[in-house]
Design a protein around this motif. Structure first.
Motif, mmCIF file in Angstrom:
data_model
loop_
_atom_site.group_PDB
_atom_site.id
_atom_site.type_symbol
_atom_site.label_atom_id
_atom_site.label_comp_id
_atom_site.label_asym_id
_atom_site.label_seq_id
_atom_site.Cartn_x
_atom_site.Cartn_y
_atom_site.Cartn_z
ATOM 1 N N CYS A 75 0.847 -1.191 0.000
ATOM 2 C CA CYS A 75 0.000 0.000 0.000
ATOM 3 C C CYS A 75 0.885 1.245 0.000
ATOM 4 C CB CYS A 75 -0.899 -0.004 1.231
ATOM 5 S SG CYS A 75 -2.038 1.391 1.236
ATOM 6 N N ASN A 82 -0.404 4.306 0.769
ATOM 7 C CA ASN A 82 -1.175 5.413 1.346
ATOM 8 C C ASN A 82 -0.651 5.983 2.661
ATOM 9 O OD1 ASN A 82 -3.249 6.044 -0.495
ATOM 10 N ND2 ASN A 82 -4.092 4.006 -0.110
ATOM 11 N N PHE A 83 -0.048 5.180 3.471
ATOM 12 C CA PHE A 83 0.466 5.665 4.758
ATOM 13 C C PHE A 83 -0.591 6.402 5.574
ATOM 14 C CE2 PHE A 83 4.252 4.830 2.368
ATOM 15 C CZ PHE A 83 5.083 4.243 3.309
ATOM 16 N N CYS A 84 -1.768 5.792 5.744
ATOM 17 C CA CYS A 84 -2.711 6.311 6.731
ATOM 18 C C CYS A 84 -1.941 6.317 8.054
ATOM 19 C CB CYS A 84 -3.936 5.400 6.815
ATOM 20 S SG CYS A 84 -4.819 5.318 5.253
ATOM 21 N N TYR A 125 -2.283 5.697 11.118
ATOM 22 C CA TYR A 125 -2.363 4.657 12.152
ATOM 23 C C TYR A 125 -1.903 3.292 11.671
ATOM 24 C CZ TYR A 125 -6.423 3.943 9.262
ATOM 25 O OH TYR A 125 -7.221 3.768 8.166
ATOM 26 N N CYS A 126 -1.608 3.155 10.383
ATOM 27 C CA CYS A 126 -1.549 1.819 9.773
ATOM 28 C C CYS A 126 -0.117 1.342 9.545
ATOM 29 C CB CYS A 126 -2.314 1.834 8.458
ATOM 30 S SG CYS A 126 -2.344 0.210 7.677
ATOM 31 N N VAL A 181 0.594 -1.375 7.725
ATOM 32 C CA VAL A 181 0.692 -2.198 6.513
ATOM 33 C C VAL A 181 1.773 -1.730 5.527
ATOM 34 C CG1 VAL A 181 -0.577 -2.854 4.408
ATOM 35 C CG2 VAL A 181 -1.606 -3.215 6.644
ATOM 36 N N PRO A 182 1.857 -0.434 5.182
ATOM 37 C CA PRO A 182 2.879 -0.042 4.199
ATOM 38 C C PRO A 182 4.303 -0.345 4.669
ATOM 39 C CG PRO A 182 1.279 1.716 4.503
ATOM 40 C CD PRO A 182 1.020 0.708 5.582
ATOM 41 N N GLN A 219 -4.809 -4.556 -0.313
ATOM 42 C CA GLN A 219 -5.021 -3.575 0.759
ATOM 43 C C GLN A 219 -5.829 -2.406 0.214
ATOM 44 O OE1 GLN A 219 -2.325 -5.530 1.727
ATOM 45 N NE2 GLN A 219 -3.461 -5.842 3.615
ATOM 46 N N HIS A 242 -10.732 1.981 -1.341
ATOM 47 C CA HIS A 242 -10.386 3.226 -0.643
ATOM 48 C C HIS A 242 -11.256 4.351 -1.210
ATOM 49 C CE1 HIS A 242 -8.385 6.516 1.205
ATOM 50 N NE2 HIS A 242 -7.449 5.743 1.734
ATOM 51 N N ARG A 246 -6.467 10.263 5.661
ATOM 52 C CA ARG A 246 -7.273 9.412 4.785
ATOM 53 C C ARG A 246 -7.486 10.005 3.397
ATOM 54 N NH1 ARG A 246 -7.942 4.324 4.974
ATOM 55 N NH2 ARG A 246 -10.118 4.367 4.363
HETATM 56 FE FE1 SF4 Z 1 -3.114 1.414 3.119
HETATM 57 FE FE2 SF4 Z 1 -5.467 0.688 4.133
HETATM 58 FE FE3 SF4 Z 1 -3.326 0.923 5.726
HETATM 59 FE FE4 SF4 Z 1 -4.443 3.114 4.698
HETATM 60 S S1 SF4 Z 1 -5.421 1.672 6.144
HETATM 61 S S2 SF4 Z 1 -2.241 2.641 4.766
HETATM 62 S S3 SF4 Z 1 -5.129 2.377 2.699
HETATM 63 S S4 SF4 Z 1 -3.599 -0.569 4.073
#
Ligand code: SF4
Length: 412
Positions: free
Chosen positions: A133, A135-137, A139-140, A142-143, A177, A214, A253
């Motif tokens: 991903c 996006n680097f939200c 709180y996340c 995942v990236p 994602q 998204h 977001r």
């Molecule tokens: Fe990516 Fe979803 Fe995490 Fe945002 S919440 S950084 S869109 S995986």
């Protein structure tokens, strides 16, 4: 016969990757087992999206120490989001683990990436279409754990889907994602709408789904394509996360509440009967009672079919964990979470009660405690009795009982 044991927690991406790993191992002649104690290969597919998930992984890893000591020849491997770029450090912390490999990578002892697998699929299967991903939200995690977006080529996905359908799959769920980013990194820049159009043409395939969307990336072209294609289920997961503009900004977001509301209205206009689900985080740093109330108001107004709610938990290394104080006390987070669950229970009760007496088509994907279960195109879980073998069939069910979580009925 050698055997393997896979333990999976976390998102559907993890489930899909565990499925693929099972296929590789079965190809190599291993049998699945539910007993780690007797398995020759043990794989933990981990999740660290929340602290509670990470704790479960660490506990499981510690619990496997004596086993690994008594059976040193058994292979113990860990994949999923626990595996960050510092694999050396992970080996130091967990010396009894033989391999750490990143999510989406091939297991180091099974080098066949990208190969179409001769899986023996269940009626409903997952195909990852994009990893990572961008996006680097705030709180996340995942990236940081899954890296930047990497799309698979359309031809490769279509090929895999065709093969799975030939082997009995009826429903395919495309995973990523952020599936709306699909293709932007590929040479001809195809998008998710193009991919759905190609997959829709596969003979024998009954249904197509995709997760997760998204809001800032969902295009009108995609909405129009979902409406037009007969095999694409009319169900969209569109994570909102908060109903307050200040919190959305702090979450990074990339949309406002009003933009989100307009997108939902657009989708509902273009796709009559569409079911919508969403994700919400409560107790984000500095979320005031008024800001939380904005989220409740949005959910009351838009009335989603399903809401997945989670309490904020800071993940080390993320922007929010670095820059924002986790200042909402846990009891308050739990209270907000319960309030949303209660609100959603009322909404789902009302939405599902409209199906009473109606006939719905479901794809039967399992038998649980003597009852067949399947889902409608709108993702409603339905149970029914039938002495015959119904697995993999599309059947019509008349609904005789409804609840906020599932439906019961009789086969027509
Ligand atoms: Fe990516 Fe979803 Fe995490 Fe945002 S919440 S950084 S869109 S995986």
């Amino acid at each position: 016969m050698p055997s393997y044991y896979i333990w999976t927690i976390g998102c559907q991406m993890n489930r899909a990757e565990s499925e693929r790993l099972s296929s590789y191992l079965e190809e190599l002649g291993y049998d699945a087992t539910d007993e780690a104690a007797t398995a020759d290969i043990i794989v933990l597919n981990s999740c660290v999206v929340r602290q509670s998930a990470e704790n479960r992984v660490i506990n499981k890893l510690h619990a496997l120490k004596p086993l690994k000591k008594s059976r040193p020849n058994a292979i113990l491997a860990v994949t999923g989001c626990l595996v960050n770029s510092d694999i050396g450090k992970l080996h130091q912390s967990f010396p009894h683990v033989d391999y750490f490999f990143k999510p989406g990578d091939c297991a180091p002892w099974l080098e066949k990436p990208g190969q179409v697998l001769p899986r023996h699929p269940s009626p409903s299967v997952f195909i990852p279409i994009i990893q990572g991903c961008n996006n680097f939200c705030s709180y996340c995690i995942v990236p940081y754990r899954r890296g930047r977006e990497r799309s698979r080529a359309i031809a490769e996905i279509v090929n895999e889907a065709g093969e799975l359908v030939r082997r009995g799959a009826r429903e395919i769920t495309l995973l990523g994602q952020n599936v709306d980013s699909y293709g932007h990194d590929l040479p001809d820049g195809p998008d998710l709408a193009d991919l759905l159009t190609e997959l829709n043409a596969i003979d024998g395939l009954a249904r197509l789904r995709f997760l997760t969307n998204h809001p800032k990336d969902m295009t009108s072209k995609l909405v129009e394509t979902i409406a037009r294609l007969d095999k694409v289920c009319k169900h969209i997961n569109l994570a909102v996360q908060s109903g307050d503009d200040g919190i959305l900004r702090a979450m990074r977001r990339g949309y406002t509440v009003e933009q989100y509301r307009q997108l939902v209205n657009h989708i509902r206009r273009e796709i009559p009967g569409v079911a919508l689900s969403t994700d919400v985080i409560v107790g984000f740093p500095s979320e005031s009672s008024a800001q939380f109330q904005h989220t409740c108001d949005l959910l009351s107004g838009l009335k989603f079919d399903t809401v997945h709610v989670a309490a904020y938990s800071p993940r080390p290394g993320t922007i929010a964990a670095r820059e924002l104080e986790d200042n909402i006390p846990l009891p308050e987070k739990k209270e907000r979470l319960n309030a949303i669950e209660l609100l959603q229970k009322e909404i789902a009760t009302e939405i599902n009660s409209r199906l009473m007496g109606k006939v719905v088509e479901i794809l039967v994907d399992a038998k649980v405690k003597g009852k067949w279960q399947g889902r409608t195109g709108t993702d409603k879980l339905v149970f029914f009795h039938d002495e015959r073998d119904c697995l993999g069939q599309l059947v019509n069910i008349q609904i005789t009982r409804t609840s906020p979580w599932s439906l019961q009925g009789e086969r027509e």
